[in-house]
Scaffold this motif. Structure first.
Motif, PDB file in Angstrom:
ATOM      1  N   PRO A   1       0.827  -1.214   0.000  1.00 24.98           N
ATOM      2  CA  PRO A   1       0.000   0.000   0.000  1.00 24.98           C
ATOM      3  C   PRO A   1       0.856   1.257   0.000  1.00 24.98           C
ATOM      4  O   PRO A   1       2.053   1.207   0.307  1.00 24.98           O
ATOM      5  N   ASP A   2       0.239   2.373  -0.331  1.00 19.52           N
ATOM      6  CA  ASP A   2       0.936   3.656  -0.287  1.00 19.52           C
ATOM      7  C   ASP A   2       1.134   4.118   1.147  1.00 19.52           C
ATOM      8  O   ASP A   2       2.113   4.773   1.476  1.00 19.52           O
TER       9      ASP A   2
ATOM     10  N   TRP B   1      -4.228   2.504  -1.028  1.00 14.52           N
ATOM     11  CA  TRP B   1      -3.538   2.261  -2.289  1.00 14.52           C
ATOM     12  C   TRP B   1      -3.866   3.381  -3.274  1.00 14.52           C
ATOM     13  O   TRP B   1      -5.029   3.769  -3.427  1.00 14.52           O
TER      14      TRP B   1
END
Length: 229
Positions: free
Chosen positions: A187-188, A205
């Motif tokens: 994920p970001d 994300w």
């Protein structure tokens, strides 16, 4: 009587003087887990969230979109992040990493925000790691970690994720965090809390420059999701 009402009925001291209340405040201001928001019994609008992240925002603005993490960077960052243990804000006998423990792991923080509310001392510490490409934030209550988040793990947008993939993610407990990582990659950003034996993880994300989606996990099982535009 519901779970929230039970806790309110058995409270022995004002809510603002209970340590776990301030944990929830800081977690929600910092984008904490879905489970955290379920324990707040009323709506509130607090003014100090922006000041708490001011130093981090200033440092983040110095980085450029070209400074992306490699796969090896992401693995190392996540290992460090997972090494930070959290205290349970309800089960008081479960203690997480101390401030000194986290400093030994990550080094001296880029900035600290200290406050004292009643008998509870709180601290938000921020680390800008990997040349400022990633930010790790940890909230402490009476010297023990109670919430953590990591941002900008993946700076390059993933344009392979489709709306159909997102819509197909079930939130009935049958879809795990591991499945999400396998399907969408790292994920970001992540945010974690531990409340009444529930480990809540909020994962975001990015799918392109203007869009993304969030999935909330309780004990590694998806419980809700949102699309962000």
């Amino acid at each position: 009587m519901g779970r929230k009402e039970d806790r309110m009925a058995t409270a022995k001291k004002p809510i603002a003087k209970r340590g776990w209340f301030w944990l929830l405040v800081f977690l929600i201001l910092g984008g904490g887990g879905f489970a955290a928001s379920q324990f707040i019994p009323f709506d509130f609008d607090l003014p100090f969230g922006n000041s708490a992240s001011k130093d981090s925002t200033t440092e983040e603005s110095k980085t450029t979109t070209e400074n992306t993490n490699t796969e090896e960077d992401i693995v190392e960052i996540l290992e460090l992040y997972r090494s930070i243990n959290l205290s349970d804000s309800i089960a008081e006998d479960v203690k997480g990493s101390s401030y000194d423990d986290v400093v030994a792991l990550l080094g001296e923080p880029s900035s600290n925000v200290d406050s004292e509310i009643g008998e509870t001392k709180t601290k938000m510490a921020i680390w800008n790691t990997f040349n400022g490409k990633t930010t790790i934030s940890v909230n402490f209550s009476d010297d023990f970690a109670i919430g953590k988040s990591v941002a900008k793990l993946v700076s390059k947008a993933d344009d392979k994720t489709t709306t159909a993939q997102f819509e197909a993610v079930p939130t009935d407990g049958s879809y795990t965090y591991e499945q999400a990582i396998e399907e969408f990659g790292a994920p970001d950003s992540l945010s974690d809390s531990l409340i009444d034996n529930v480990h809540a993880t909020t994962a975001f994300w990015t799918t392109n420059v203007e869009q993304g989606f969030t999935i909330h996990f309780d004990n590694d099982q998806a419980v809700t999701k949102e699309q962000v535009s």
